[in-house]
Write a protein that holds these residues in place. Structure first.
Motif, PDB file in Angstrom:
ATOM      1  N   ALA A 167     -13.786  -8.925   3.373  1.00  0.00           N
ATOM      2  CA  ALA A 167     -12.321  -9.013   3.272  1.00  0.00           C
ATOM      3  C   ALA A 167     -11.744  -9.797   4.446  1.00  0.00           C
ATOM      4  O   ALA A 167     -10.867 -10.657   4.271  1.00  0.00           O
ATOM      5  CB  ALA A 167     -11.720  -7.614   3.218  1.00  0.00           C
ATOM      6  N   TRP A 168     -12.239  -9.526   5.657  1.00  0.00           N
ATOM      7  CA  TRP A 168     -11.732 -10.238   6.820  1.00  0.00           C
ATOM      8  C   TRP A 168     -12.170 -11.698   6.824  1.00  0.00           C
ATOM      9  O   TRP A 168     -11.395 -12.597   7.182  1.00  0.00           O
ATOM     10  CB  TRP A 168     -12.183  -9.545   8.101  1.00  0.00           C
ATOM     11  CG  TRP A 168     -11.310  -8.388   8.477  1.00  0.00           C
ATOM     12  CD1 TRP A 168     -11.598  -7.056   8.347  1.00  0.00           C
ATOM     13  CD2 TRP A 168      -9.985  -8.453   9.018  1.00  0.00           C
ATOM     14  NE1 TRP A 168     -10.546  -6.287   8.782  1.00  0.00           N
ATOM     15  CE2 TRP A 168      -9.546  -7.123   9.205  1.00  0.00           C
ATOM     16  CE3 TRP A 168      -9.140  -9.489   9.377  1.00  0.00           C
ATOM     17  CZ2 TRP A 168      -8.282  -6.821   9.727  1.00  0.00           C
ATOM     18  CZ3 TRP A 168      -7.883  -9.195   9.892  1.00  0.00           C
ATOM     19  CH2 TRP A 168      -7.464  -7.876  10.054  1.00  0.00           C
ATOM     20  N   THR A 169     -13.386 -11.941   6.408  1.00  0.00           N
ATOM     21  CA  THR A 169     -13.863 -13.327   6.335  1.00  0.00           C
ATOM     22  C   THR A 169     -13.024 -14.131   5.356  1.00  0.00           C
ATOM     23  O   THR A 169     -12.684 -15.295   5.611  1.00  0.00           O
ATOM     24  CB  THR A 169     -15.344 -13.360   5.937  1.00  0.00           C
ATOM     25  OG1 THR A 169     -16.112 -12.647   6.919  1.00  0.00           O
ATOM     26  CG2 THR A 169     -15.858 -14.785   5.850  1.00  0.00           C
ATOM     27  N   SER A 228      -1.781 -12.949   8.516  1.00  0.00           N
ATOM     28  CA  SER A 228      -1.357 -14.121   9.299  1.00  0.00           C
ATOM     29  C   SER A 228      -2.536 -14.814   9.976  1.00  0.00           C
ATOM     30  O   SER A 228      -2.327 -15.688  10.814  1.00  0.00           O
ATOM     31  CB  SER A 228      -0.332 -13.703  10.358  1.00  0.00           C
ATOM     32  OG  SER A 228      -0.906 -12.788  11.286  1.00  0.00           O
ATOM     33  N   ALA A 229      -3.762 -14.437   9.590  1.00  0.00           N
ATOM     34  CA  ALA A 229      -4.939 -15.014  10.252  1.00  0.00           C
ATOM     35  C   ALA A 229      -5.057 -16.513  10.028  1.00  0.00           C
ATOM     36  O   ALA A 229      -5.690 -17.212  10.830  1.00  0.00           O
ATOM     37  CB  ALA A 229      -6.203 -14.311   9.762  1.00  0.00           C
ATOM     38  N   ARG A 288      -4.400   0.174  14.095  1.00  0.00           N
ATOM     39  CA  ARG A 288      -4.040   0.967  12.906  1.00  0.00           C
ATOM     40  C   ARG A 288      -2.673   1.623  13.065  1.00  0.00           C
ATOM     41  O   ARG A 288      -1.878   1.667  12.125  1.00  0.00           O
ATOM     42  CB  ARG A 288      -5.102   2.036  12.646  1.00  0.00           C
ATOM     43  CG  ARG A 288      -6.442   1.505  12.164  1.00  0.00           C
ATOM     44  CD  ARG A 288      -7.320   2.634  11.640  1.00  0.00           C
ATOM     45  NE  ARG A 288      -7.549   3.671  12.649  1.00  0.00           N
ATOM     46  CZ  ARG A 288      -8.545   3.648  13.526  1.00  0.00           C
ATOM     47  NH1 ARG A 288      -9.403   2.631  13.521  1.00  0.00           N
ATOM     48  NH2 ARG A 288      -8.693   4.631  14.389  1.00  0.00           N
ATOM     49  N   ALA A 289      -2.393   2.141  14.266  1.00  0.00           N
ATOM     50  CA  ALA A 289      -1.147   2.889  14.469  1.00  0.00           C
ATOM     51  C   ALA A 289       0.079   1.986  14.495  1.00  0.00           C
ATOM     52  O   ALA A 289       1.125   2.330  13.940  1.00  0.00           O
ATOM     53  CB  ALA A 289      -1.241   3.692  15.761  1.00  0.00           C
ATOM     54  N   ASP A 290      -0.045   0.831  15.143  1.00  0.00           N
ATOM     55  CA  ASP A 290       1.118  -0.032  15.371  1.00  0.00           C
ATOM     56  C   ASP A 290       1.209  -1.218  14.425  1.00  0.00           C
ATOM     57  O   ASP A 290       2.266  -1.850  14.335  1.00  0.00           O
ATOM     58  CB  ASP A 290       1.105  -0.557  16.807  1.00  0.00           C
ATOM     59  CG  ASP A 290       1.264   0.543  17.844  1.00  0.00           C
ATOM     60  OD1 ASP A 290       1.607   1.678  17.452  1.00  0.00           O
ATOM     61  OD2 ASP A 290       1.041   0.276  19.034  1.00  0.00           O
ATOM     62  N   ASP A 291       0.106  -1.572  13.764  1.00  0.00           N
ATOM     63  CA  ASP A 291       0.054  -2.769  12.929  1.00  0.00           C
ATOM     64  C   ASP A 291       0.689  -3.958  13.669  1.00  0.00           C
ATOM     65  O   ASP A 291       1.627  -4.584  13.186  1.00  0.00           O
ATOM     66  CB  ASP A 291       0.774  -2.537  11.597  1.00  0.00           C
ATOM     67  CG  ASP A 291       0.509  -3.657  10.590  1.00  0.00           C
ATOM     68  OD1 ASP A 291      -0.484  -4.408  10.770  1.00  0.00           O
ATOM     69  OD2 ASP A 291       1.292  -3.793   9.636  1.00  0.00           O
ATOM     70  N   PRO A 292       0.152  -4.302  14.859  1.00  0.00           N
ATOM     71  CA  PRO A 292       0.792  -5.338  15.681  1.00  0.00           C
ATOM     72  C   PRO A 292       0.525  -6.746  15.168  1.00  0.00           C
ATOM     73  O   PRO A 292      -0.426  -6.986  14.419  1.00  0.00           O
ATOM     74  CB  PRO A 292       0.130  -5.128  17.044  1.00  0.00           C
ATOM     75  CG  PRO A 292      -1.251  -4.654  16.694  1.00  0.00           C
ATOM     76  CD  PRO A 292      -1.088  -3.795  15.477  1.00  0.00           C
ATOM     77  N   ASP A 293       1.366  -7.665  15.591  1.00  0.00           N
ATOM     78  CA  ASP A 293       1.185  -9.076  15.274  1.00  0.00           C
ATOM     79  C   ASP A 293       0.467  -9.808  16.414  1.00  0.00           C
ATOM     80  O   ASP A 293      -0.380 -10.669  16.187  1.00  0.00           O
ATOM     81  CB  ASP A 293       2.546  -9.725  15.016  1.00  0.00           C
ATOM     82  CG  ASP A 293       2.434 -11.194  14.687  1.00  0.00           C
ATOM     83  OD1 ASP A 293       2.495 -12.015  15.623  1.00  0.00           O
ATOM     84  OD2 ASP A 293       2.276 -11.530  13.501  1.00  0.00           O
ATOM     85  N   ALA A 298      -7.590  -5.552   6.345  1.00  0.00           N
ATOM     86  CA  ALA A 298      -7.358  -6.991   6.210  1.00  0.00           C
ATOM     87  C   ALA A 298      -6.004  -7.272   5.573  1.00  0.00           C
ATOM     88  O   ALA A 298      -5.564  -8.423   5.519  1.00  0.00           O
ATOM     89  CB  ALA A 298      -8.471  -7.632   5.397  1.00  0.00           C
ATOM     90  N   GLN A 299      -5.333  -6.231   5.055  1.00  0.00           N
ATOM     91  CA  GLN A 299      -3.987  -6.373   4.510  1.00  0.00           C
ATOM     92  C   GLN A 299      -2.914  -6.185   5.586  1.00  0.00           C
ATOM     93  O   GLN A 299      -1.720  -6.224   5.282  1.00  0.00           O
ATOM     94  CB  GLN A 299      -3.764  -5.326   3.405  1.00  0.00           C
ATOM     95  CG  GLN A 299      -4.768  -5.393   2.269  1.00  0.00           C
ATOM     96  CD  GLN A 299      -4.738  -6.726   1.548  1.00  0.00           C
ATOM     97  OE1 GLN A 299      -3.664  -7.289   1.346  1.00  0.00           O
ATOM     98  NE2 GLN A 299      -5.903  -7.231   1.155  1.00  0.00           N
ATOM     99  N   SER A 300      -3.314  -5.999   6.802  1.00  0.00           N
ATOM    100  CA  SER A 300      -2.389  -5.776   7.911  1.00  0.00           C
ATOM    101  C   SER A 300      -1.670  -7.071   8.295  1.00  0.00           C
ATOM    102  O   SER A 300      -1.937  -8.149   7.746  1.00  0.00           O
ATOM    103  CB  SER A 300      -3.158  -5.252   9.122  1.00  0.00           C
ATOM    104  OG  SER A 300      -4.092  -6.253   9.548  1.00  0.00           O
TER     105      SER A 300
END
Length: 363
Positions: A258-260, A237-238, A200-205, A230-232
């Motif tokens: 949302a994630w599915t 990029s999933a 949440r803090a870093d929104d990493p890839d 899921a908008q991260s």
């Protein structure tokens, strides 16, 4: 065992080490075929786990494999799966001798590969550079024998053990050489893992970058409540590189949906008081085939893994900087009451990486 056996096995081990992170759930194996002092074939387990190293080396050697010595880092497989056993392939190719480093603990093999070779009249020498081979295959061995993946915890800290300022600023504590080294380490693991707070803090890839075309590791979030959006960057990029989320029973249905929809893999695990059972979580990940996990934090997840005895290796990048007591600590509470209870680690190596240092420690 001869000096030549050790030399060619060392070569096979270098080949095996290159494949870590690319062929899970299979082990990364190296094979070198030698005839009359000349290497006639080399092979490594291919991405995705097939074909096996022995078959790659035999294909390269062709007819020259007959009468050769095969140096293999792991006992050749003995079970029928998508292909026939590699032990039988070595017999069919007419190799005269097989040198191995370690026995495969998989119950489907566990000495049967060696037995097939000996029954065919092939001379077998075992245990050549076994310690080195066990180190390279540590993830596979731990998954097969204990049902857990091998976990490397990475920390990037100042000299006083801080990972961010009081405001949360952390980019960048270490320099570009250290960050590039982290990408190389990601590439050698099956998955890169963070906790929900870091996500949440870093929104990493969390993908490997600037290393050419590579098989991307699974990007893994331990998120009991499935709170990461899921908008991260991970969510959007999933479809490009795998994203898995381990969550608790209480995760909202809307978040799961949302994630599915994004194409992420959801792995439910037992939880209590909003905290996941990390042992159960890692066993679930091992059951999914993961053998080597690279954990990049944050501090709460890192401490929880250490408290649970689930970290195998610690990789600490230390920068020549100081933040002070008001900065954020690299680890959360360990709940120690006495110094005697503090985990004591064994130093494996230490080296300079640009302006920083990297030290590797084993629990």
């Amino acid at each position: 065992m001869t000096v030549d056996d050790q030399t060619h096995m060392a070569h096979a081990l270098r080949l095996a080490a290159r494949g870590n992170g690319t062929c899970w759930p299979n082990p990364s194996v190296g094979c070198v075929l030698v005839k009359d002092g000349r290497i006639v074939g080399r092979g490594t387990t291919q991405p995705g786990g097939r074909p096996h190293a022995e078959r790659v080396a035999l294909a390269e050697a062709g007819a020259a494999a007959r009468g050769a010595t095969a140096c293999v880092t792991l006992e050749p497989c003995a079970h029928h799966g998508k292909t026939s056993p590699c032990a039988e392939a070595l017999v069919a190719a007419g190799v005269a001798r097989v040198v191995t480093a370690i026995t495969d603990p998989d119950p489907r093999v566990a000495g049967r590969g060696h037995a097939i070779l000996r029954q065919a009249g092939i001379a077998v020498t075992e245990g050549v550079l076994a310690d080195e081979a066990s180190e390279i295959a540590a993830g596979f061995l731990k998954r097969v024998t204990r049902g857990l993946p091998f976990v490397t915890l990475k920390l990037a800290t100042t000299l006083d053990g801080r990972i961010a300022t009081a405001s949360g600023e952390s980019r960048w504590i270490t320099g570009p050489d250290a960050r590039r080294a982290v990408h190389a380490m990601r590439m050698q693991h099956d998955a890169v893992m963070v906790g929900s707070g870091t996500a949440r803090a870093d929104d990493p890839d969390l993908r490997v970058r600037d290393m050419g075309a590579v098989r991307q590791p699974v990007r893994l979030v331990i998120d009991s409540g499935l709170t990461h959006s899921a908008q991260s960057r991970l969510g959007t990029s999933a479809h490009e590189a795998p994203v898995w989320l381990v969550h608790g029973d209480h995760a909202p249905d809307e978040a799961r949906a949302a994630w599915t929809a994004r194409g992420a893999k959801l792995i439910p695990c037992p939880s209590a008081d909003a905290h996941l059972n990390l042992d159960a979580a890692l066993r679930a990940l091992a059951a999914e085939g993961l053998t080597r996990i690279f954990c990049e934090g944050g501090g709460a997840l890192a401490a929880a893994l250490i408290r649970a005895g689930l970290v195998d290796e610690l990789a600490v990048f230390a920068a020549g900087a100081l933040i002070g007591a008001d900065g954020r600590a690299a680890l959360g509470p360990l709940g120690l009451q006495a110094l005697a209870d503090a985990p004591r680690l064994r130093l494996l190596s230490s080296r300079r990486v640009g302006g920083d240092t990297l030290s590797r420690w084993r629990f």
